[in-house]
Scaffold this motif. Structure first.
Motif, short mmCIF file in Angstrom:
data_model
loop_
_atom_site.label_atom_id
_atom_site.label_comp_id
_atom_site.label_asym_id
_atom_site.label_seq_id
_atom_site.Cartn_x
_atom_site.Cartn_y
_atom_site.Cartn_z
N SER A 80 0.85 -1.19 0.00
CA SER A 80 0.00 0.00 0.00
C SER A 80 0.88 1.24 0.00
O SER A 80 2.11 1.13 0.11
CB SER A 80 -0.89 0.03 1.24
OG SER A 80 -0.12 0.41 2.37
N MET A 81 0.23 2.39 -0.07
CA MET A 81 0.99 3.65 -0.04
C MET A 81 1.79 3.80 1.26
O MET A 81 2.75 4.56 1.30
CB MET A 81 0.06 4.83 -0.27
CG MET A 81 -1.09 4.89 0.69
SD MET A 81 -2.16 6.32 0.46
CE MET A 81 -2.96 6.05 -1.11
N LEU A 82 1.38 3.06 2.29
CA LEU A 82 2.15 3.10 3.54
C LEU A 82 3.57 2.57 3.30
O LEU A 82 4.55 3.10 3.82
CB LEU A 82 1.45 2.26 4.61
CG LEU A 82 1.95 2.41 6.04
CD1 LEU A 82 1.83 3.86 6.52
CD2 LEU A 82 1.16 1.50 6.98
N ASP A 83 3.68 1.50 2.47
CA ASP A 83 5.00 0.98 2.11
C ASP A 83 5.78 2.03 1.33
O ASP A 83 6.99 2.21 1.53
CB ASP A 83 4.87 -0.30 1.27
CG ASP A 83 4.16 -1.40 2.04
OD1 ASP A 83 4.67 -1.78 3.11
OD2 ASP A 83 3.10 -1.86 1.59
N ALA A 84 5.08 2.72 0.42
CA ALA A 84 5.76 3.75 -0.38
C ALA A 84 6.24 4.88 0.52
O ALA A 84 7.36 5.39 0.37
CB ALA A 84 4.83 4.28 -1.46
N LEU A 85 5.41 5.25 1.50
CA LEU A 85 5.82 6.29 2.44
C LEU A 85 7.01 5.82 3.28
O LEU A 85 7.82 6.62 3.74
CB LEU A 85 4.66 6.67 3.36
CG LEU A 85 3.55 7.50 2.72
CD1 LEU A 85 2.31 7.55 3.61
CD2 LEU A 85 4.04 8.92 2.42
N GLY A 86 7.12 4.51 3.45
CA GLY A 86 8.24 3.95 4.21
C GLY A 86 9.48 3.72 3.37
O GLY A 86 10.47 3.19 3.88
N ASP A 91 6.59 2.21 -7.74
CA ASP A 91 6.24 1.28 -8.84
C ASP A 91 5.85 -0.10 -8.31
O ASP A 91 5.04 -0.80 -8.90
CB ASP A 91 7.42 1.10 -9.79
CG ASP A 91 7.57 2.31 -10.70
OD1 ASP A 91 6.66 3.16 -10.67
OD2 ASP A 91 8.59 2.40 -11.39
N GLN A 92 6.49 -0.49 -7.20
CA GLN A 92 6.21 -1.81 -6.63
C GLN A 92 4.88 -1.84 -5.89
O GLN A 92 4.37 -2.90 -5.54
CB GLN A 92 7.33 -2.21 -5.66
CG GLN A 92 8.63 -2.52 -6.38
CD GLN A 92 9.73 -2.89 -5.39
OE1 GLN A 92 9.48 -3.36 -4.29
NE2 GLN A 92 10.97 -2.67 -5.81
N VAL A 93 4.35 -0.65 -5.60
CA VAL A 93 3.11 -0.56 -4.84
C VAL A 93 1.90 -0.49 -5.77
O VAL A 93 0.81 -0.97 -5.44
CB VAL A 93 3.16 0.67 -3.90
CG1 VAL A 93 1.85 0.87 -3.18
CG2 VAL A 93 4.31 0.52 -2.90
N LEU A 103 -3.08 3.22 -6.88
CA LEU A 103 -2.21 3.38 -5.72
C LEU A 103 -3.07 3.08 -4.50
O LEU A 103 -3.90 3.91 -4.09
CB LEU A 103 -1.63 4.81 -5.66
CG LEU A 103 -0.75 5.12 -4.44
CD1 LEU A 103 0.44 4.18 -4.34
CD2 LEU A 103 -0.27 6.57 -4.46
N PRO A 104 -2.94 1.87 -3.93
CA PRO A 104 -3.87 1.47 -2.87
C PRO A 104 -3.52 2.09 -1.51
O PRO A 104 -2.34 2.30 -1.20
CB PRO A 104 -3.70 -0.05 -2.79
CG PRO A 104 -2.60 -0.42 -3.73
CD PRO A 104 -1.96 0.83 -4.23
#
Ligand SMILES: Nc1ncnc2c1ncn2[C@@H]1O[C@H](COP(=O)(O)OP(=O)(O)OP(=O)(O)O)[C@@H](O)[C@H]1O
Ligand SMILES: [Mg+2]
Length: 287
Positions: A80-86, A91-93, A103-104
């Motif tokens: 999720s976008m939480l992973d992207a924020l982390g 692209d993997q999200v 973008l979930p």
């Protein structure tokens, strides 16, 4: 994505759809104040109407902690976008489905639900980092009138407010417009009546909200064609397939395509196309 988009075009009527003019670039936030008025359903299917016309489209689930757009799209994202924020590469999200990219957010995430101004800004920057890959960005905004909702609803160059012909929905739509106009510098918004059962009902909704806005707010409110109440929405949701895919010729699907065309008849300013970023602060104008 292109393959999926062309498959979708063929499914929608082949050469007729392919001959349609490619839509202009646009960033669009779908909001409405009240819960359950159809924001996510309309945001997703408007995004798909643009996919049908060849637009590279990104959908952002900005219902951060109660995310359910993935259910409407029919996907189960691993990230999720939480992973992207982390720090995970965005692209993997992203999840690809039905010709668009999602973008979930993350259902049940209190971290996302309580994202503060710094996190919100970071999220906008992450979207900005991939915006050049897309012609259309559609943000599904959460119900309510909080700062997060207002930040996302006013971030894009086009703000669309969904309202049902019920007094509570109209009151909440007006309240959203008021906050956006008086606190977030929104000067133009589009009103999208949903679940109307007659033309007169849609006209009355538009007349009442436009009257209030004209009297009390420094805001141009443009009414879009109404979306009829259509049982196909529920059926599509049960199948976990978007309406435009499940019932492409349903009355609501046709109305959504019309809304997409009407939106495009209100041309985005050149500054939006030329803007280095998609969001309003950089685009310098709102349409
Ligand atoms: N035009 C319509 N006709 C019939 N049903 C509709 C219509 N639009 C939306 N619905 C139904 O209304 C319900 C709520 O829709 P949706 O989840 O899109 O609303 P929402 O505003 O995003 O809700 P929330 O505030 O909880 O995020 C869904 O069951 C959906 O299928
Ligand atoms: Mg929703």
């Amino acid at each position: 994505m292109n393959d999926q988009a062309s498959t979708l075009r063929v499914l929608r009527g082949g050469s007729i759809a392919a001959a349609m003019p490619r839509p202009q670039r646009r960033s669009l936030a779908v909001t409405g104040g009240k819960g359950g008025v159809g924001k996510s359903s309309l945001a997703l299917n408007l995004a798909l109407a643009r996919v049908e016309r060849g637009s590279r489209t990104l959908m952002v689930d900005a219902d951060l902690g109660m995310a359910d757009l993935n259910l409407l799209v029919g996907v189960a994202p691993s990230h999720s976008m939480l992973d992207a924020l982390g720090g995970m590469p965005i692209d993997q999200v992203l999840v690809a489905a039905h010709g668009l990219h999602l973008l979930p957010a993350l259902n049940g995430s209190s971290l996302l639900a309580t994202l503060g101004p710094t996190g919100q800004q970071r999220l906008l920057e992450l979207i900005d980092g991939i915006a050049a890959n897309f012609d259309t960005i559609v943000i599904d905004v959460a119900a309510g009138l909080g700062l997060t909702q207002a930040v996302f609803a006013s971030a894009t160059t086009t703000t669309l407010v969904v309202a049902n012909p019920e007094p509570l929905s109209m009151a909440d739509a007006y309240a959203s417009l008021k906050v956006l106009a008086t606190e977030h510098g929104v000067r133009r918004a589009y009103l999208l009546p949903n679940r109307v059962t007659s033309r007169a009902q849609g006209d009355e909704l538009v007349a009442r909200l436009s009257g209030l806005v004209g009297r009390f707010l420094d805001l141009e409110l443009i009414a879009l064609p109404p979306i009829p109440a259509d049982p196909m929405f529920q059926e599509a949701a049960q199948f976990g397939v978007p309406l435009l895919v499940h019932a492409p010729q349903s009355v609501a699907a046709r109305a959504l395509r019309l809304v997409d065309r009407v939106l495009d008849s209100h041309a985005a300013p050149a500054s939006v196309d030329a803007a280095p970023t998609w969001w309003r602060a950089a685009a310098g104008d709102r349409r």
